[in-house]
Design a protein around this motif. Structure first.
Motif, PDB file in Angstrom:
ATOM      1  N   GLU A   1     -12.584 -12.174  10.353  1.00  0.00           N
ATOM      2  CA  GLU A   1     -12.957 -11.913  11.748  1.00  0.00           C
ATOM      3  C   GLU A   1     -14.468 -11.846  11.928  1.00  0.00           C
TER       4      GLU A   1
ATOM      5  N   TYR B   1       0.892  -1.166   0.000  1.00  0.00           N
ATOM      6  CA  TYR B   1       0.000   0.000   0.000  1.00  0.00           C
ATOM      7  C   TYR B   1       0.925   1.209   0.000  1.00  0.00           C
TER       8      TYR B   1
ATOM      9  N   SER C   1      -2.693  -7.440  15.039  1.00  0.00           N
ATOM     10  CA  SER C   1      -3.336  -6.443  14.189  1.00  0.00           C
ATOM     11  C   SER C   1      -2.323  -5.846  13.212  1.00  0.00           C
ATOM     12  N   GLY C   2      -2.750  -5.726  11.960  1.00  0.00           N
ATOM     13  CA  GLY C   2      -1.891  -5.097  10.963  1.00  0.00           C
ATOM     14  C   GLY C   2      -0.872  -6.029  10.340  1.00  0.00           C
TER      15      GLY C   2
ATOM     16  N   GLY D   1      -1.428  -8.238   8.100  1.00  0.00           N
ATOM     17  CA  GLY D   1      -1.733  -8.518   6.700  1.00  0.00           C
ATOM     18  C   GLY D   1      -2.749  -9.613   6.463  1.00  0.00           C
ATOM     19  N   LYS D   2      -3.475 -10.000   7.506  1.00  0.00           N
ATOM     20  CA  LYS D   2      -4.454 -11.080   7.363  1.00  0.00           C
ATOM     21  C   LYS D   2      -5.567 -10.689   6.393  1.00  0.00           C
ATOM     22  N   SER D   3      -6.168  -9.536   6.655  1.00  0.00           N
ATOM     23  CA  SER D   3      -7.282  -9.119   5.799  1.00  0.00           C
ATOM     24  C   SER D   3      -6.807  -8.883   4.377  1.00  0.00           C
ATOM     25  N   THR D   4      -5.636  -8.333   4.260  1.00  0.00           N
ATOM     26  CA  THR D   4      -5.097  -8.074   2.932  1.00  0.00           C
ATOM     27  C   THR D   4      -4.975  -9.374   2.145  1.00  0.00           C
TER      28      THR D   4
HETATM   29  N1  LIG Z   1      -6.301   0.463   2.185  1.00  0.00           N
HETATM   30  C1  LIG Z   1      -5.118   0.533   2.799  1.00  0.00           C
HETATM   31  N2  LIG Z   1      -4.280   1.568   2.557  1.00  0.00           N
HETATM   32  C2  LIG Z   1      -3.079   1.639   3.156  1.00  0.00           C
HETATM   33  N3  LIG Z   1      -2.603   0.745   4.003  1.00  0.00           N
HETATM   34  C3  LIG Z   1      -3.375  -0.317   4.298  1.00  0.00           C
HETATM   35  C4  LIG Z   1      -4.661  -0.472   3.710  1.00  0.00           C
HETATM   36  N4  LIG Z   1      -5.205  -1.602   4.182  1.00  0.00           N
HETATM   37  C5  LIG Z   1      -4.297  -2.135   5.021  1.00  0.00           C
HETATM   38  N5  LIG Z   1      -3.195  -1.365   5.091  1.00  0.00           N
HETATM   39  C6  LIG Z   1      -1.984  -1.646   5.872  1.00  0.00           C
HETATM   40  O1  LIG Z   1      -1.530  -2.917   5.532  1.00  0.00           O
HETATM   41  C7  LIG Z   1      -1.154  -3.650   6.685  1.00  0.00           C
HETATM   42  C8  LIG Z   1      -1.961  -4.912   6.780  1.00  0.00           C
HETATM   43  O2  LIG Z   1      -3.316  -4.588   6.962  1.00  0.00           O
HETATM   44  P1  LIG Z   1      -4.456  -5.655   7.175  1.00  0.00           P
HETATM   45  O3  LIG Z   1      -5.760  -4.961   7.152  1.00  0.00           O
HETATM   46  O4  LIG Z   1      -4.280  -6.765   6.214  1.00  0.00           O
HETATM   47  O5  LIG Z   1      -4.151  -6.149   8.652  1.00  0.00           O
HETATM   48  P2  LIG Z   1      -4.910  -7.232   9.512  1.00  0.00           P
HETATM   49  O6  LIG Z   1      -3.927  -8.276   9.776  1.00  0.00           O
HETATM   50  O7  LIG Z   1      -6.182  -7.603   8.880  1.00  0.00           O
HETATM   51  O8  LIG Z   1      -5.166  -6.434  10.850  1.00  0.00           O
HETATM   52  P3  LIG Z   1      -6.465  -6.421  11.797  1.00  0.00           P
HETATM   53  O9  LIG Z   1      -6.331  -7.575  12.708  1.00  0.00           O
HETATM   54  O10 LIG Z   1      -6.312  -5.132  12.525  1.00  0.00           O
HETATM   55  O11 LIG Z   1      -7.668  -6.467  10.930  1.00  0.00           O
HETATM   56  C9  LIG Z   1      -1.350  -2.698   7.859  1.00  0.00           C
HETATM   57  O12 LIG Z   1      -0.112  -2.129   8.168  1.00  0.00           O
HETATM   58  C10 LIG Z   1      -2.295  -1.672   7.348  1.00  0.00           C
HETATM   59  O13 LIG Z   1      -2.019  -0.438   7.945  1.00  0.00           O
END
Ligand SMILES: Nc1ncnc2c1ncn2[C@@H]1O[C@H](COP(=O)(O)OP(=O)(O)OP(=O)(O)O)[C@@H](O)[C@H]1O
Ligand SMILES: [Mg+2]
Lengths: 290, 366, 305
Positions: free
Chosen positions: B159, B13, B38-39, B41-44
């Motif tokens: 989640e 990103y 958190s953060g 990269g799971k959701s990504t």
């Molecule tokens: N749309 C976006 N624009 C910029 N950075 C993003 C975006 N979405 C996610 N990120 C960044 O990418 C990284 C991974 O994000 P992601 O949402 O995949 O985390 P996660 O593991 O799902 O966390 P959580 O448990 O908080 O949901 C984080 O550092 C987040 O800040």
């Protein structure tokens, strides 16, 4: 700031405080009523013009209320075809609002969801709206003379559309950003196309924002004076231009000005009261959510 | 059903490197849980698999087909979102039917399928309601209904339970597990709740900063963590960690702590660590492996320790008791009445067979 | 769709719907950009060109005049005065609107029966077309038939016949009154929203500590609504800088050029005297002044949202 004092009921202190509080309440109401009267008095005054006889209009000292609400002025407006100005305003403001809303909303979607052009494009678009109308209308006038678009409906409609687009884009961008993106994601996973997602998810979700923005966009076009003044002559006369046409060198037709102002203002009042909830956001360019 | 193969997946990103070269194979019908802080990269990852996020490099294959350039709708996956993603202006029936309508199912089939899904999830009487007239748990059911009604080959959950209260979450967890057993679909489930991960997963993929820290069966990860991060992440309360020095201790090795207490390591560990004598290490032991010492002989690999309890936290069935070892607070998991009061002295035993030793410079288990 | 379904090439976004995603976003924004560019940017460029020519009512001279018009403009005292009037009005009207708006907002911030109705009525003046607002107050200020002289007469105890709009010492107060009436509701409703967002518990705990009302206002409320305040001031300042309709309805810049603002001045030059190239130079100058202010302002607004 009033102080919310809560004292045990029955104690002498609470009696005194209750008294003080009720005095304060009375003072607040008195102030509220006084301010409201002051702010609405001019509106009352111009509206009353429509119902007064010439003698009442030109009397010293001024007469505040017409003896009877005669509708001669309105009849005269109908007879002389002056109501056409309202119709013209409705067409120009209405059609341009539809265009601005459609093209503006899809552009806003692009900015909100795809970050097209980044932050600078969004700000650049809005900055266009901050240019004084006189600066816009002058070169547009030169262009329209060249194109033969002076005094045409489409000329005015296109200018209103262009002038309102930045507002629509900016506002709708904010409203769209407020929609949880998961709703769109879910629809995409379900197999809807991008267009279908716009139609079935984004528009319904942004409904309130769409209505509110439509109302304000319409009001901007409806209330415009300078564009219409410069770009139209006799074929396309909007209501603000019509109003000022009655400021004669020798004589001012106050009754007609009053009647026309009333007809041009009451619908706006109504719309604003209905959309009161979205007012703050609408006029603060989305900066204050209200 | 579907098997997934992800190879060297990268996602940026702007300047944030959210996913850093992930390789992952998921078998047909497997329940895989992506877990991590958190953060990480799971959701990504999940969105990339769904096609909602474009990726910077690498490939995603579903059933041996590279789907990188497929629209989300063409990937035949279903997804459940954390905030449910229900359309507030549609009733429950229409919400569930929404995906079927996108695929132009005949009306009769839509009704039948929605009905069936509603029965599965026990929400038949809610079909006419709007989402705002539902409780959180009911909304979650509807969201799951939306996913199962399509009969997609792959289910993605981001989640799904994190907005529910603890009790509801437990119930739904069981239902999701049953759903998986019944449907036999491949499911990828994202959570940062390690209990959900342990209980649901056939396989856990533990992510950290966009890379896979460790993957494997839940108990594998729990019992044989590869790093301090994994050891600390799984298990509740968290594992105890103490700095120590690896020393000779009679026939075998021992761990010497700051106050010169030395705990003997069992034979296997001593052999493994022989080359590292004299090094600083981190000693890790789970709370449940510190228990009241039994009378008589200690079992092989156990060591005992007389400690003064500083703090007790009874939970009913167990009592967590803290004491200081070499100045560091350590938690032990005792039975309810093993200690009654802080300040009591008690003799504890530590199961050194289950303890881990970590190299503090790499944070890896050695 | 002709896109191959299984390629390892990745940097391309997936293809969805009738348009590829990467094209879809440009497709959405293209019509709006086209309209805005053709109506604002291209004419504006034309304006820039014209400002370097010598077009006026007496000569259709399209040759390059260099910065002649700009030199003329720099020495045009009427233009500078109109700019001065504009800025002066802005500097006087803005604080007045702000103070009145704040006072009204403070009056209505606490719950009271019928508050909704009061607020609904009080915001109405702001949505009246400015030209109608101007016409209304022209009527109000009429020296013979207007109610303002009448009301002042009651207090003065004699007949008052101030010729508000033709007397150079009364005309600015008249314009100011109209402007303040028309725009105070804007300040009022925005500040009301701002005040509603102030954390009540902070105020209450300060009251318990015995802080005075003034102290609470300046130390707690004002800092809390600073972003809202900034937005309101910026939007109103930009509006005031463009003021045209109200002045046009009330005085047309008169008597003489006493109430001429930069907008009315440009209008007169462009559309009454047809001093086209010179007016173009004025307009370009205004754009240049405003662009810097605007971009700064909009960034602030974006920060606040
Ligand atoms: N749309 C976006 N624009 C910029 N950075 C993003 C975006 N979405 C996610 N990120 C960044 O990418 C990284 C991974 O994000 P992601 O949402 O995949 O985390 P996660 O593991 O799902 O966390 P959580 O448990 O908080 O949901 C984080 O550092 C987040 O800040
Ligand atoms: Mg997430």
């Amino acid at each position: 700031m009033t102080v919310a004092v809560r004292a045990a009921p029955g104690s002498s202190a609470s009696l005194w405080q209750a008294r003080r509080r009720s005095l304060k309440t009375i003072a607040r109401y008195a102030a509220a009523v006084a301010i409201t009267v002051i702010f609405l008095f001019p509106v009352f005054w111009i509206f009353m013009m429509a119902f007064k006889t010439p003698d009442e209009i030109f009397s010293r000292p001024p007469v505040w209320l017409p003896a009877d609400f005669n509708l001669d002025t309105f009849k005269a407006l109908v007879r002389d075809g002056d109501l056409g100005a309202i119709w013209t305003s409705l067409i120009t403001a209405g059609v341009s609002t539809i265009f601005a809303m459609f093209f503006g909303t899809i552009a806003a979607y692009s900015l909100a969801r795809f970050k097209t052009g980044g932050r600078n494009l969004a700000i650049g678009i809005l900055s266009q709206r901050m240019i004084p109308p006189i600066v816009i209308v002058f070169p547009v006038f030169l262009a329209y003379v060249f194109l033969g678009w002076i005094d045409t409906f489409h000329g005015l409609i296109i200018l209103y559309t262009a002038f309102n687009l930045p507002y629509v884009i900016w506002m709708m961008r904010g409203y769209i950003e407020d929609i949880p993106i998961e709703l769109e994601h879910s629809a995409l996973v379900d197999g809807w196309s991008r267009w279908q997602v716009l139609l079935r998810v984004v528009f319904p979700m942004a409904r309130a924002g769409l209505f509110a923005t439509t109302v304000f966009t319409f009001i901007f076009a409806w209330n415009d004076y300078i564009f219409a003044l410069v770009l139209t002559r006799t074929e396309v006369v909007t209501f603000p231009v019509q109003v000022t046409s009655w400021f004669g060198q020798q004589f001012v037709f106050w009754a007609r000005i009053g009647a026309m102002s009333m007809m041009g203002t009451l619908p706006i009042f109504f719309a604003v009261i209905v959309f009161q909830r979205y007012m703050v956001r609408g006029i603060s360019l989305g900066a204050v959510k209200g | 059903m579907a098997h997934i193969r992800i190879s060297s997946l990268h996602k940026y990103y702007d300047s944030v490197h959210a996913v850093r070269g992930i390789d992952l194979d998921i078998r047909d019908g497997e329940f895989t849980v992506l877990v991590g802080p958190s953060g990480c990269g799971k959701s990504t990852m999940l969105r990339a698999i769904a096609g909602l996020e474009n990726i910077d490099s690498g490939t995603i294959e579903i059933d041996d087909e590279v789907v990188n350039n497929l629209a989300p709708g063409d990937r035949d996956v279903a997804m459940v979102f954390q905030n449910y993603a229900l359309y507030p202006y549609m009733n429950v029936f229409d919400n569930i039917a929404f995906g079927l309508r996108a695929r132009k199912f005949p009306a009769r089939e839509i009704t039948a399928r929605v009905q069936a899904a509603a029965e599965t999830l026990d929400i038949v009487e809610l079909l006419k309601r709007l989402p705002r007239q539902l409780s959180g748990g009911q909304r979650q059911r509807v969201a799951i209904g939306r996913a199962i009604v399509r009969d997609a080959r792959l289910f993605l959950f981001d989640e799904p339970l994190s907005n529910l209260d603890a009790q509801l979450r437990e119930g739904m967890r069981v239902e999701i597990k049953q759903l998986h057993q019944r449907l036999g679909k491949t499911m990828i489930y994202v959570t940062h709740d390690q209990i959900e991960a342990m209980t649901l997963a056939d396989r856990i993929v533990l992510l950290k900063d966009g890379s896979i820290e460790q993957e494997g069966a839940p108990l594998d990860l729990f019992e044989r963590p590869v790093s301090r991060f994994v050891a600390g992440f799984l298990g509740s309360p968290s594992m105890n960690f103490l700095p120590a020095k690896l020393v000779e201790n009679g026939t075998y090795l021992g761990l010497r702590f700051a106050d010169d207490v030395t705990l003997a390591l069992p034979a296997a560990a001593s052999q493994r660590l022989a080359s590292r004598v004299g090094q600083d290490v981190t000693f890790g032991v789970r709370t449940e492996h510190i228990t009241p010492a039994r009378d008589g002989e200690l079992d092989d690999g156990f060591v005992d320790l007389l400690v003064t309890i500083d703090l007790t936290q009874p939970t009913g069935s167990r009592t967590y008791a803290s004491f200081k070892l070499a100045g560091v607070a350590v938690q032990a998991e005792l039975r309810a009445h093993d200690v009654e009061q802080p300040g009591e002295q008690i003799k504890l035993q530590i199961d050194m067979n289950r303890a881990i030793v970590i190299d503090p410079s790499t944070e890896l288990v050695i | 769709m002709s896109v191959p379904r299984a390629t390892a090439a990745v940097s391309e976004q997936w293809v969805g719907g009738p348009f590829g995603d990467s094209r879809f976003k440009y497709f959405l924004i293209a019509p709006a950009l086209f309209i805005m560019l053709s109506i604002a940017l291209f004419p504006l460029i034309n304006l820039l060109v014209v400002s370097f020519q010598g077009i006026s009512i007496i000569a259709e001279n399209k040759s390059f005049h260099g910065i002649l018009n700009y030199q003329r403009l720099a020495g045009d005292s009427r233009m500078w005065k109109s700019l001065l009037h504009t800025v002066g009005l802005l500097l006087v009207a803005l604080p007045i609107e702000l103070i009145f708006g704040m006072a009204m907002a403070l009056l209505f911030v606490d719950k009271m029966r019928g508050r909704q109705i009061f607020v609904a009525l009080l915001v109405l003046p702001m949505v009246i077309a400015p030209i109608v607002a101007g016409a209304t107050w022209r009527l109000m200020f009429d020296n013979q038939f207007g109610p303002i002289n009448q009301i002042i007469g009651w207090f003065a105890g004699r007949d008052v016949t101030i010729v508000w709009l033709a007397d150079s010492s009364f005309v600015w107060p008249a314009i100011l009154a109209t402007e303040v009436w028309h725009s105070t509701p804007f300040m009022f409703i925005i500040l009301l929203a701002g005040l509603a967002g102030v954390d009540r518990s902070q105020i209450e705990s300060a009251q318990i500590d015995g802080a005075s009302a003034a102290r609470i206002f300046f130390k707690i409320i004002l800092p809390a609504i600073r972003p809202v305040l900034a937005v309101a001031i910026l939007i109103r300042a930009l509006d005031l800088f463009r003021i045209f309709d109200i002045i046009w309805a009330l005085t047309r810049g008169g008597p003489g050029t006493v109430t001429e603002t930069i907008s009315t001045f440009t209008f007169v030059k462009a559309f009454e005297q047809f001093d086209t190239s010179f007016a173009a130079a004025v307009a370009i100058t205004v754009v240049l002044i405003l662009t810097a202010v605007t971009i700064y302002a909009l960034r602030r607004i974006e920060i606040a949202r």
